[in-house]
Design a protein around this motif. Structure first.
Motif, PDB file in Angstrom:
ATOM      1  N   ASN A  62       0.802  -1.226   0.000  1.00  0.00           N
ATOM      2  CA  ASN A  62       0.000   0.000   0.000  1.00  0.00           C
ATOM      3  C   ASN A  62       0.836   1.279   0.000  1.00  0.00           C
ATOM      4  O   ASN A  62       0.514   2.256   0.679  1.00  0.00           O
ATOM      5  N   VAL A  63       1.939   1.237  -0.755  1.00  0.00           N
ATOM      6  CA  VAL A  63       2.672   2.456  -1.070  1.00  0.00           C
ATOM      7  C   VAL A  63       2.136   2.957  -2.402  1.00  0.00           C
ATOM      8  O   VAL A  63       2.148   2.235  -3.403  1.00  0.00           O
ATOM      9  N   LYS A  64       1.632   4.175  -2.418  1.00  0.00           N
ATOM     10  CA  LYS A  64       0.981   4.711  -3.617  1.00  0.00           C
ATOM     11  C   LYS A  64       1.760   5.923  -4.120  1.00  0.00           C
ATOM     12  O   LYS A  64       1.668   7.010  -3.541  1.00  0.00           O
ATOM     13  N   PRO A  65       2.538   5.744  -5.184  1.00  0.00           N
ATOM     14  CA  PRO A  65       3.335   6.863  -5.695  1.00  0.00           C
ATOM     15  C   PRO A  65       2.690   7.583  -6.872  1.00  0.00           C
ATOM     16  O   PRO A  65       1.933   7.009  -7.649  1.00  0.00           O
ATOM     17  N   VAL A  66       2.995   8.843  -6.983  1.00  0.00           N
ATOM     18  CA  VAL A  66       2.678   9.595  -8.190  1.00  0.00           C
ATOM     19  C   VAL A  66       3.810  10.598  -8.414  1.00  0.00           C
ATOM     20  O   VAL A  66       4.356  11.151  -7.453  1.00  0.00           O
ATOM     21  N   PHE A  67       4.173  10.771  -9.664  1.00  0.00           N
ATOM     22  CA  PHE A  67       5.231  11.712 -10.007  1.00  0.00           C
ATOM     23  C   PHE A  67       4.671  12.771 -10.954  1.00  0.00           C
ATOM     24  O   PHE A  67       4.054  12.453 -11.972  1.00  0.00           O
ATOM     25  N   LEU A  68       4.884  14.018 -10.581  1.00  0.00           N
ATOM     26  CA  LEU A  68       4.409  15.141 -11.378  1.00  0.00           C
ATOM     27  C   LEU A  68       5.464  15.537 -12.396  1.00  0.00           C
ATOM     28  O   LEU A  68       6.657  15.554 -12.090  1.00  0.00           O
ATOM     29  N   ILE A  69       5.019  15.859 -13.591  1.00  0.00           N
ATOM     30  CA  ILE A  69       5.933  16.347 -14.621  1.00  0.00           C
ATOM     31  C   ILE A  69       5.354  17.612 -15.239  1.00  0.00           C
ATOM     32  O   ILE A  69       4.155  17.869 -15.151  1.00  0.00           O
ATOM     33  N   ASP A  70       6.228  18.382 -15.871  1.00  0.00           N
ATOM     34  CA  ASP A  70       5.787  19.610 -16.536  1.00  0.00           C
ATOM     35  C   ASP A  70       6.667  19.827 -17.757  1.00  0.00           C
ATOM     36  O   ASP A  70       7.878  20.027 -17.630  1.00  0.00           O
ATOM     37  N   ASP A  71       6.076  19.763 -18.941  1.00  0.00           N
ATOM     38  CA  ASP A  71       6.825  19.960 -20.176  1.00  0.00           C
ATOM     39  C   ASP A  71       6.838  21.422 -20.617  1.00  0.00           C
ATOM     40  O   ASP A  71       7.360  21.739 -21.686  1.00  0.00           O
ATOM     41  N   ASN A  72       6.266  22.280 -19.795  1.00  0.00           N
ATOM     42  CA  ASN A  72       6.176  23.700 -20.151  1.00  0.00           C
ATOM     43  C   ASN A  72       7.364  24.456 -19.539  1.00  0.00           C
ATOM     44  O   ASN A  72       7.322  24.887 -18.378  1.00  0.00           O
ATOM     45  N   GLN A 130       0.935  14.909 -15.818  1.00  0.00           N
ATOM     46  CA  GLN A 130       1.289  16.206 -16.387  1.00  0.00           C
ATOM     47  C   GLN A 130       0.442  17.279 -15.711  1.00  0.00           C
ATOM     48  O   GLN A 130      -0.790  17.214 -15.739  1.00  0.00           O
ATOM     49  N   ILE A 131       1.094  18.234 -15.084  1.00  0.00           N
ATOM     50  CA  ILE A 131       0.328  19.278 -14.406  1.00  0.00           C
ATOM     51  C   ILE A 131      -0.174  20.306 -15.415  1.00  0.00           C
ATOM     52  O   ILE A 131       0.404  20.477 -16.492  1.00  0.00           O
ATOM     53  N   ASP A 132      -1.232  20.952 -15.067  1.00  0.00           N
ATOM     54  CA  ASP A 132      -1.792  22.028 -15.880  1.00  0.00           C
ATOM     55  C   ASP A 132      -2.388  23.048 -14.919  1.00  0.00           C
ATOM     56  O   ASP A 132      -3.442  22.824 -14.331  1.00  0.00           O
TER      57      ASP A 132
END
Length: 205
Positions: A126-136, A188-190
């Motif tokens: 129950n380790v829940k990862p998320v990685f944010l990226i931004d191509d802008n 991908q953040i917006d």
């Protein structure tokens, strides 16, 4: 209640803290930054030789940072940051093992690295990862020029900020490649369309 550790990683300026605060509020969860864990480690570790990279960026005065940012490439700066991140990860593990934050919480920060998360998931369920990226790149530049990275933006010249933009963009690309290696989701953040927040929350439901 089963233990659930939510990990949010990504490059500087990407919005990790904002996301942790938002999800923490919406889901009623406490959160902590790896920056806080790092700073606590720096205060409590007596033998610096055991964690030599933990203090890579301890000095933050203008003459030192000017020399550092102008003397090293973006790749070298990223490598230095990750050398520190790898040592901060030891503090992250201690925090998780301590259990004082309860059974369900969020940890966010630049020290949440895909390779380390992959190792952790082999040991803890129950380790829940998320990685944010931004191509802008323009958004990254705007944040650094407005907010600053190693200090408030008005305290140091724009030529140093350009080097920061360069290494943050490089770190962003590196995170994407590492996530692909370990099959981790990236978001991908917006900042104009915040539907990505709902997509992230679905990962933790």
């Amino acid at each position: 209640m089963e233990k659930i550790v939510i990990l949010i990683g990504g490059a500087p300026t990407i919005g990790k803290t904002y996301l942790a605060k938002k999800i923490g509020k919406d889901l009623g969860l406490p959160w902590i930054s790896t920056d806080t864990i790092r700073d606590q480690m720096r205060k409590t570790i007596e033998d610096r030789s055991k964690y030599p990279h933990l203090f890579n960026f301890e000095r933050r005065d203008l003459p030192y940072m000017t020399s550092y940012l102008t003397s090293f490439s973006a790749k070298e700066i990223m490598d230095d940051a990750n050398a520190e991140n790898n040592e901060v990860w030891n503090g992250v593990l201690d925090f998780i093992n301590d259990g004082s934050f309860g059974k369900k919480y969020i940890i966010e920060g630049i020290a949440i690295l895909p390779e380390k998360v992959n190792e952790l998931m082999k040991k803890i369920e129950n380790v829940k990862p998320v990685f944010l990226i931004d191509d802008n790149k323009n958004r990254i530049r705007d944040v650094i020029y407005t907010r600053g990275l190693w200090d408030a933006a008005f305290k140091y010249p724009d030529r140093l900020k350009e080097k920061e933009v360069e290494w943050v963009v490089l770190f962003n690309e590196w995170i994407k490649s590492e996530c692909k290696k370990y099959n981790f989701p990236v978001t991908q953040i917006d900042t104009e369309d915040q539907k990505y927040l709902d997509e992230v929350k679905k990962l933790f439901s």
